[in-house]
Design an enzyme around this catalytic site. Structure first.
Site, PDB file in Angstrom:
ATOM      1  N   SER A 148      -6.691  -3.692  -6.809  1.00 33.39           N
ATOM      2  CA  SER A 148      -6.797  -2.716  -7.885  1.00 33.39           C
ATOM      3  C   SER A 148      -5.570  -2.742  -8.783  1.00 33.39           C
ATOM      4  CB  SER A 148      -6.946  -1.300  -7.314  1.00 33.39           C
ATOM      5  OG  SER A 148      -6.898  -0.321  -8.334  1.00 33.39           O
ATOM      6  N   TYR A 161      -5.015   5.632  -2.025  1.00 35.35           N
ATOM      7  CA  TYR A 161      -5.775   4.524  -2.597  1.00 35.35           C
ATOM      8  C   TYR A 161      -4.834   3.476  -3.187  1.00 35.35           C
ATOM      9  CZ  TYR A 161      -8.909   1.953  -5.680  1.00 35.35           C
ATOM     10  OH  TYR A 161      -9.589   0.950  -6.332  1.00 35.35           O
TER      11      TYR A 161
END
Length: 255
Positions: A148, A161
């Site tokens: 990500s 995350y």
């Protein structure tokens, strides 16, 4: 590598990026195992829509070591082998540090790390164990991790995350070095915002225009943008990309 048909396991493939990756790999000639945690009907619909034949559905919670091993075994049993693993399954939960209870903070960190980091690590170990002992050996296999942009840009409301994806990038580079001598190429992609079901509430909400404006293209990625890159990384020609973490964020974050 040979020109024989390839066999891919794509995790979290019942929708979004995973479903797009499954479709792209199937179009390139792969037999695909479409993985889901529990949404078997959605995963079956994805598998049934793939071009070609020989596709299958496998399910299980990859955060659980035994279920991760069972998922790999099921894929190998159905496909005959697995040459390409795409570690796409993951979760995103928000836990702003100033407004989250200590108990919820701990619980969120445990679950996010278990799914986003331990899951890929466990499944990768199981795949490598399979590859090392299969008759044709491991050479030519591909492992592609979905990281990500948040690992670099930051995730202020979802720090677990962001941390998990940074760890996935580090895992990718470590395993790229250890597995290259065996002919296994390990890479990752780091998407920014992607137009998936999970992102839809943000993209259609009051912050949608600002999110799209993060990129000079004035949009967010379509899942097919990510899938096209993954398919190239899975190809014969991508061996020299070993260890790469490919930014796919539409120039919204440069490093």
């Amino acid at each position: 590598m040979t020109t024989a048909r390839r066999h891919a396991l794509v995790t979290g493939a019942s929708r979004g990026i995973g479903a797009a990756v499954a479709a792209e790999l199937a179009a390139a000639g792969h037999a695909v195992a479409v993985h889901c945690h529990a949404a078997t009907a959605a995963a079956r619909a994805v598998a049934d829509a793939l071009p070609g034949d020989g596709h299958t559905v496998v399910s299980g919670d990859l955060a659980d070591p035994d279920q991760a091993a069972a998922v790999l075994t099921a894929a190998v049993t159905a496909l005959g082998t697995v040459d390409v693993l795409v570690n796409n399954a993951g979760i995103y939960t928000e836990q702003p540090i100033t407004s989250t209870s200590y108990a919820d903070w701990q619980a969120a960190w445990r679950r996010v790390i278990d799914v986003n980091l331990h899951g890929p690590a466990q499944l990768t170990w199981c795949l490598v164990d399979h590859l090392m002992y299969r008759p044709q050996g491991p050479r030519g296999a591909r492992i592609i991790n979905i990281g990500s942009r948040g690992a670099y840009r930051g995730e202020p409301d979802a720090p677990a995350y962001g941390a998990s994806k940074a760890a996935v990038h580090a895992l990718t580079q470590s395993l790229a070095q250890s597995l290259a001598p065996h002919g296994i190429t390990v890479t990752a992609v780091a998407p920014g915002f992607v137009a998936t079901e999970l992102a839809e509430p943000m993209l259609t909400g009051p912050d949608g225009d600002a999110i799209r404006a993060q990129s000079p293209y004035g949009r967010v990625a379509d899942p097919s943008d990510i899938a096209a890159a993954v398919a190239w990384l899975a190809s014969d020609r991508a061996e020299w990309a070993g260890g790469a973490v490919l930014d796919l964020n539409g120039a919204s974050h440069l490093r």
